[in-house]
Design a protein around this motif. Structure first.
Motif, PDB file in Angstrom:
ATOM      1  N   ARG A 252       0.825  -1.215   0.000  1.00  0.00           N
ATOM      2  CA  ARG A 252       0.000   0.000   0.000  1.00  0.00           C
ATOM      3  C   ARG A 252       0.856   1.260   0.000  1.00  0.00           C
ATOM      4  N   LEU A 253       1.958   1.239   0.754  1.00  0.00           N
ATOM      5  CA  LEU A 253       2.850   2.398   0.761  1.00  0.00           C
ATOM      6  C   LEU A 253       3.513   2.587  -0.600  1.00  0.00           C
ATOM      7  N   GLN A 254       3.948   1.498  -1.217  1.00  0.00           N
ATOM      8  CA  GLN A 254       4.567   1.595  -2.542  1.00  0.00           C
ATOM      9  C   GLN A 254       3.582   2.133  -3.573  1.00  0.00           C
ATOM     10  N   GLU A 255       2.333   1.689  -3.496  1.00  0.00           N
ATOM     11  CA  GLU A 255       1.305   2.193  -4.407  1.00  0.00           C
ATOM     12  C   GLU A 255       1.054   3.678  -4.175  1.00  0.00           C
TER      13      GLU A 255
ATOM     14  N   LEU B 236       0.968  10.148  -3.862  1.00  0.00           N
ATOM     15  CA  LEU B 236       0.268  10.550  -2.642  1.00  0.00           C
ATOM     16  C   LEU B 236       1.217  10.860  -1.493  1.00  0.00           C
ATOM     17  N   ILE B 237       2.414  10.271  -1.534  1.00  0.00           N
ATOM     18  CA  ILE B 237       3.418  10.547  -0.501  1.00  0.00           C
ATOM     19  C   ILE B 237       4.769  10.776  -1.176  1.00  0.00           C
ATOM     20  N   SER B 238       5.637  11.528  -0.501  1.00  0.00           N
ATOM     21  CA  SER B 238       6.964  11.826  -1.045  1.00  0.00           C
ATOM     22  C   SER B 238       7.913  10.654  -0.805  1.00  0.00           C
ATOM     23  N   HIS B 239       9.071  10.720  -1.432  1.00  0.00           N
ATOM     24  CA  HIS B 239      10.082   9.671  -1.261  1.00  0.00           C
ATOM     25  C   HIS B 239      10.536   9.586   0.203  1.00  0.00           C
ATOM     26  N   GLU B 240      10.733  10.749   0.823  1.00  0.00           N
ATOM     27  CA  GLU B 240      11.154  10.768   2.223  1.00  0.00           C
ATOM     28  C   GLU B 240      10.092  10.161   3.132  1.00  0.00           C
ATOM     29  N   GLU B 241       8.832  10.499   2.857  1.00  0.00           N
ATOM     30  CA  GLU B 241       7.737   9.954   3.656  1.00  0.00           C
ATOM     31  C   GLU B 241       7.614   8.440   3.450  1.00  0.00           C
ATOM     32  N   LEU B 242       7.852   7.993   2.234  1.00  0.00           N
ATOM     33  CA  LEU B 242       7.848   6.552   1.955  1.00  0.00           C
ATOM     34  C   LEU B 242       8.909   5.853   2.789  1.00  0.00           C
ATOM     35  N   ASP B 243      10.117   6.401   2.807  1.00  0.00           N
ATOM     36  CA  ASP B 243      11.196   5.805   3.603  1.00  0.00           C
ATOM     37  C   ASP B 243      10.837   5.724   5.085  1.00  0.00           C
ATOM     38  N   GLU B 244      10.290   6.817   5.619  1.00  0.00           N
ATOM     39  CA  GLU B 244       9.917   6.845   7.041  1.00  0.00           C
ATOM     40  C   GLU B 244       8.839   5.815   7.357  1.00  0.00           C
ATOM     41  N   ARG B 245       7.820   5.770   6.512  1.00  0.00           N
ATOM     42  CA  ARG B 245       6.711   4.849   6.759  1.00  0.00           C
ATOM     43  C   ARG B 245       7.121   3.387   6.555  1.00  0.00           C
ATOM     44  N   LEU B 246       7.970   3.133   5.564  1.00  0.00           N
ATOM     45  CA  LEU B 246       8.456   1.756   5.365  1.00  0.00           C
ATOM     46  C   LEU B 246       9.248   1.287   6.575  1.00  0.00           C
ATOM     47  N   ASP B 247      10.072   2.177   7.123  1.00  0.00           N
ATOM     48  CA  ASP B 247      10.828   1.827   8.324  1.00  0.00           C
ATOM     49  C   ASP B 247       9.875   1.501   9.471  1.00  0.00           C
ATOM     50  N   GLN B 248       8.830   2.290   9.605  1.00  0.00           N
ATOM     51  CA  GLN B 248       7.845   2.051  10.666  1.00  0.00           C
ATOM     52  C   GLN B 248       7.135   0.712  10.453  1.00  0.00           C
ATOM     53  N   VAL B 249       6.765   0.396   9.216  1.00  0.00           N
ATOM     54  CA  VAL B 249       6.068  -0.868   8.916  1.00  0.00           C
ATOM     55  C   VAL B 249       6.993  -2.064   9.125  1.00  0.00           C
ATOM     56  N   LEU B 250       8.215  -1.954   8.666  1.00  0.00           N
ATOM     57  CA  LEU B 250       9.143  -3.093   8.744  1.00  0.00           C
ATOM     58  C   LEU B 250       9.609  -3.388  10.163  1.00  0.00           C
TER      59      LEU B 250
ATOM     60  N   SER C 281      -3.008   8.164   6.965  1.00  0.00           N
ATOM     61  CA  SER C 281      -3.438   9.243   6.080  1.00  0.00           C
ATOM     62  C   SER C 281      -3.679   8.795   4.641  1.00  0.00           C
ATOM     63  N   LEU C 282      -3.486   7.517   4.348  1.00  0.00           N
ATOM     64  CA  LEU C 282      -3.712   7.026   2.989  1.00  0.00           C
ATOM     65  C   LEU C 282      -5.199   6.804   2.754  1.00  0.00           C
TER      66      LEU C 282
END
Length: 180
Positions: free
Chosen positions: A23-26, A32-46, A60-61
């Motif tokens: 979902r974050l990658q999509e 819908l989200i920036s590259h930096e936000e993707l990195d932060e959220r992926l770290d949180q998910v992983l 927020s998605l």
């Protein structure tokens, strides 16, 4: 056997983690989200241990539509889709044996990213993608035979990303870009 913690129902399973990553990658692919936000959220998910941490990473998605997954299944025989058919966001193709032919060259593709999950026993599969599509086969595992795919020499920007994953037993998968 080890006793389960009292809150084991809220622990994060691999399927839930994988869904959150997808979902974050999509969301990133759709802008819908920036590259930096993707990195932060992926770290949180992983690194999440509880479901609540996944929920906050996806908070927020927009809600994921429930009608975007379809399954085509056959024990034997042929699976064939061509012409102006609507391609779902996630297409699962399951066949014990038989041929699979998916032609996306004239299909209606409404999503920037389409996941095709193959679960094939024996038999060959051929997928034709639009000329401007980007193909990702990193998630595909082949058994006895191999994968035949040559990316275009001069890729055209702007097309959908077609991610092909899953497992194939004894058949060969051939992917080609449409000529027109």
């Amino acid at each position: 056997m080890l006793p389960l913690p009292e809150d084991s129902a809220s622990l994060v399973g691999e399927e839930a983690r994988d869904t959150a990553v997808r979902r974050l990658q999509e969301a990133y692919a759709e802008g819908l989200i920036s590259h930096e936000e993707l990195d932060e959220r992926l770290d949180q998910v992983l690194t999440a241990e509880a479901q609540g941490e996944l929920v906050s990473a996806l908070a927020s998605l927009p809600a994921e539509p429930t009608h975007t997954t379809s399954t085509i299944a056959a024990a034997g025989g042929r699976i064939k889709r061509r012409g102006a058919w609507r391609v779902p966001r996630i297409l699962k193709v399951e066949s014990a044996y038989g041929r699979v032919r998916l032609d996306l060259s004239r299909a209606v593709i409404e999503h920037p990213v389409v996941d095709i999950e193959l679960q094939l026993g024996t038999g060959a599969a051929r997928i034709t993608v639009p000329r401007d599509a980007v193909v990702d086969v990193e998630g595909l595992h082949t058994g006895w035979k191999d994968l035949r795919y040559e990316p275009p020499r001069r890729p055209r920007p702007g097309g959908p990303t077609i991610r092909i994953s899953g497992a194939m037993g004894f058949g060969r998968l051939k992917i080609r870009h449409a000529r027109r």
